[in-house]
Design a protein around this motif. Structure first.
Motif, PDB file in Angstrom:
ATOM      1  N   THR A 425      30.101  31.900  50.274  1.00 44.19           N
ATOM      2  CA  THR A 425      30.381  33.053  50.930  1.00 44.19           C
ATOM      3  C   THR A 425      30.139  34.442  50.083  1.00 44.19           C
ATOM      4  O   THR A 425      30.091  35.380  50.571  1.00 44.19           O
ATOM      5  CB  THR A 425      31.722  33.009  51.363  1.00 44.19           C
ATOM      6  OG1 THR A 425      32.696  32.898  50.320  1.00 44.19           O
ATOM      7  CG2 THR A 425      31.992  31.937  52.427  1.00 44.19           C
ATOM      8  N   GLU A 428      34.813  38.736  48.154  1.00 46.77           N
ATOM      9  CA  GLU A 428      35.371  39.401  49.294  1.00 46.77           C
ATOM     10  C   GLU A 428      35.024  40.869  49.440  1.00 46.77           C
ATOM     11  O   GLU A 428      34.894  41.305  50.651  1.00 46.77           O
ATOM     12  CB  GLU A 428      36.899  39.210  49.183  1.00 46.77           C
ATOM     13  CG  GLU A 428      37.588  37.744  49.194  1.00 46.77           C
ATOM     14  CD  GLU A 428      39.180  38.064  49.086  1.00 46.77           C
ATOM     15  OE1 GLU A 428      39.815  38.878  49.174  1.00 46.77           O
ATOM     16  OE2 GLU A 428      39.776  36.612  49.154  1.00 46.77           O
ATOM     17  N   HIS A 431      32.238  41.542  52.148  1.00 52.30           N
ATOM     18  CA  HIS A 431      32.367  41.350  53.474  1.00 52.30           C
ATOM     19  C   HIS A 431      33.481  42.563  53.971  1.00 52.30           C
ATOM     20  O   HIS A 431      33.625  42.570  55.212  1.00 52.30           O
ATOM     21  CB  HIS A 431      33.376  40.142  53.939  1.00 52.30           C
ATOM     22  CG  HIS A 431      32.578  38.980  53.662  1.00 52.30           C
ATOM     23  ND1 HIS A 431      31.433  38.242  54.073  1.00 52.30           N
ATOM     24  CD2 HIS A 431      32.595  38.045  52.359  1.00 52.30           C
ATOM     25  CE1 HIS A 431      31.054  37.318  53.644  1.00 52.30           C
ATOM     26  NE2 HIS A 431      31.478  36.960  52.484  1.00 52.30           N
TER      27      HIS A 431
END
Length: 642
Positions: A425, A428, A431
């Protein structure tokens, strides 16, 4: 007595003076005033005379001496000596003339000296005293001296611009360059004199033409084949067989051959008993019966490695001596002959490892550190380590490792837990929605009033340089004719602007008249001079300032000199009676575009024939191309007419 060459070798090996054998100076700086008993020369002692070795005069023998000599071993030497006159040794005259030498145009500085005429020498030489008399300075250049004893590399200066005149003043010649060489013999006994001529009936007519011996004049120069005129015989008196003969040369009469005085030979036979000493030297004196013989101990392979203290080995008289033992074992073959030997450091390392390499109680091998003794101290790198630590801390604070997915590859993270990490992913902050930056306004400041703004002054410097014609400007021309025509046209335009010019054309104009031979010859000189100046700038400057060209120059072996602004080849043909263009051809560099145009031009003149015809045509017009065969072959290879 030792041979002359062996004496010279020993003096050179121990760095002693060749004149007085002292070890504090060289022969050129020797202050001693010596005189040879053989030739009366002040340049060497009697022992260093090149022809004979003087033995000590025998002392009167007593009856006891005669009995002792008769009982001595039969190692004696007898010799028969043929002497000339009342105890005088035989003399041999050579071609030596009394002359006057002076710089060109400075006859008032003339100095009398004797000159040796040697047609076996290809160059003329001069002793160091010649350079001292005329105060000649300069650099020493190396040269090779080839004699019967072999080839010797020597160094010396050059004397240029001198003239030599016969004693009667009838002949005056320009001397070639004189090379400094102290090997020129100074045997004054070979100088002809009127007394020698009067002693021979067939030579008495020319005795008035030979000057008396000048005690103040020295033998300073040797004239070789580079001044061929002085060797030509104008008249000659032969005389009977085995008798000396006389020749009239341009510098005066000379006598050649073995001569004598007092009109007779007197043969005397002398037998001298000679004793041979322990060192092999003959002596007329009785040797001492008590002597001590000392010989250095000969060491054998590796003795200095086993013990550092001096040991004395005594060999019995009946046993094998050290010299004999060395002769027996020096050529012995072993199994280790073709193996590389260990160095001292390797042997020291092996000794340390053999003594301290061991196994401890835990069965672990312990080896020492074979450092050098004394062990060098390592530098203190604490400041450098702290600097790297602070740099690493700043990097971690700026980019935390917990936000870097690449760090997961270096950690022991199971594959089943990769989905719970940011491997797929990313961090953080990627995002989070993008927040626009709030614009900030800044008050403008006048640059003229801002104290933080430094003015940048601009200074322009203008210099005028006189442009010179270079060979790079000739690259656009494809033929020699077009280049010659263009440069000659420029010369014609320059001459038409001169007030005192004889050219009918005046001012700038488009002249349709053909160029004159003088303009074409001037254009040729301008073109070649530009090519030489670009290829050999250091050589041109050195020769124009009368300095020696660099030793690394590619044209050093051509003996170049400057004539009419052009580099030409020197050499022995400089004084030959041939065409000047053939004696001293112009030097052309092989890498120049001008040289390639000249080769193509001469190749077309010989109707595109082979390399030898083209090379001969180039040399016939007085041109010499450095490494020209390769360039000529390249031009002919590209020629489409072959």
């Amino acid at each position: 007595m030792k041979l002359l060459m062996e004496c010279k070798r020993l003096l050179k090996e121990y760095r002693r003076c060749f004149k007085c054998c002292s070890g504090t100076h060289v022969a050129r700086e020797c202050p001693a005033e010596l005189k040879c008993n053989e030739c009366e020369s002040n340049q060497h002692c009697t022992v260093m005379h090149p022809d004979t070795a003087v033995s000590p005069a025998p002392s009167p023998l007593t009856e006891s001496d005669v009995e002792q000599q008769n009982s001595s071993p039969p190692e004696v030497t007898s010799r028969c000596t043929k002497v000339c006159g009342e105890g005088r040794p035989p003399r041999s005259c050579a071609k030596i003339c009394l002359v006057q030498v002076f710089p060109q145009g400075q006859r008032e500085r003339s100095i009398k000296m004797y000159a040796i005429l040697d047609d076996q020498s290809n160059r003329s030489l001069a002793r160091s005293e010649f350079f001292k008399l005329f105060d000649i300075q300069g650099d020493h250049t190396p040269y090779l001296m080839r004699t019967c004893a072999g080839t010797t590399e020597m160094t010396g200066r050059k004397a240029v611009g001198f003239q030599i005149e016969a004693l009667n003043g009838e002949v005056c010649l320009d001397l070639p360059p004189l090379i400094e060489c102290n090997e020129v013999t100074s045997n004054r006994s070979e100088i002809p004199s009127p007394e020698i001529a009067h002693s021979h009936a067939h030579l008495r007519s020319m005795a008035p033409h030979i000057p008396k011996i000048d005690l103040k004049a020295q033998i300073l120069i040797l004239l070789g084949r580079d001044l061929i005129q002085v060797h030509k015989v104008r008249d000659q008196i032969k005389g009977p067989h085995n008798a000396p003969f006389a020749q009239r040369l341009d510098l005066g009469w000379v006598i050649v051959g073995e001569v004598y005085i007092d009109s007779t030979y007197k043969s005397t036979v002398s037998v001298l008993k000679t004793n041979v000493l322990q060192n092999g030297r003959p002596s007329f004196l009785m040797p001492c019966q008590n002597h001590i013989s000392v010989r250095e101990r000969v060491g054998y392979g590796g003795e200095h490695r086993q013990s550092t203290s001096a040991q004395l080995t005594t060999y019995p008289a009946s046993g094998v001596t050290a010299k004999d033992k060395l002769g027996r074992d020096v050529f012995a073959k072993t199994e280790d002959d073709n193996k590389p030997a260990l160095s001292f450091e390797d042997e020291t390392f092996l000794e340390i490892m053999e003594a301290e390499f061991k196994r401890d109680e835990q069965n672990s091998w312990i080896a020492p550190l074979p450092f050098r003794t004394p062990r060098p101290r390592l530098p203190n790198n604490r400041a450098q380590a702290l600097s790297r630590l602070h740099s690493l801390q700043r990097t971690l604070n700026k980019n935390p490792t917990n936000q870097n997915p690449a760090d997961l590859a270096t950690r022991s993270v199971p594959a089943s837990r990769l989905t719970d990490t940011m491997w797929f992913t990313g961090p953080e902050f990627l995002h989070k929605p993008h927040q626009p930056e709030t614009p900030r306004s800044f008050e403008l400041v006048d640059p003229e009033e801002d104290v933080d703004v430094r003015p940048q002054p601009t200074t322009l410097a203008t210099s005028l340089r006189e442009s010179e014609l270079t060979s790079e400007q000739f690259q656009r021309f494809s033929t020699w004719e077009s280049l010659l025509r263009a440069v000659s046209f420029l010369i014609h335009q320059i001459r038409s602007h001169r007030t005192n010019s004889t050219v009918t054309c005046k001012g700038w104009h488009q002249c349709n008249q053909p160029r004159t031979p003088e303009e074409l010859e001037a254009a040729k000189i301008v073109i070649i001079k530009a090519a030489q100046r670009d290829a050999y700038p250091e050589e041109c400057v050195a020769l124009l300032e009368n300095r020696a060209i660099p030793k690394s120059s590619t044209i050093l072996n051509l003996d170049p000199f400057v004539c009419d602004g052009l580099l030409r080849i020197g050499g022995r043909l400089r004084h030959a009676s041939v065409n000047p263009e053939v004696k001293n051809p112009i030097i052309l560099p092989k890498q120049s575009h001008v040289t390639r145009l000249l080769v193509s031009h001469r190749h077309a003149k010989v109707k595109h024939q082979g390399r030898q015809f083209t090379e001969g045509a180039i040399r016939s017009v007085g041109l010499w191309i450095v490494a020209g065969k390769r360039l000529i072959g390249s031009v002919l290879h590209r020629c489409g007419e072959l």
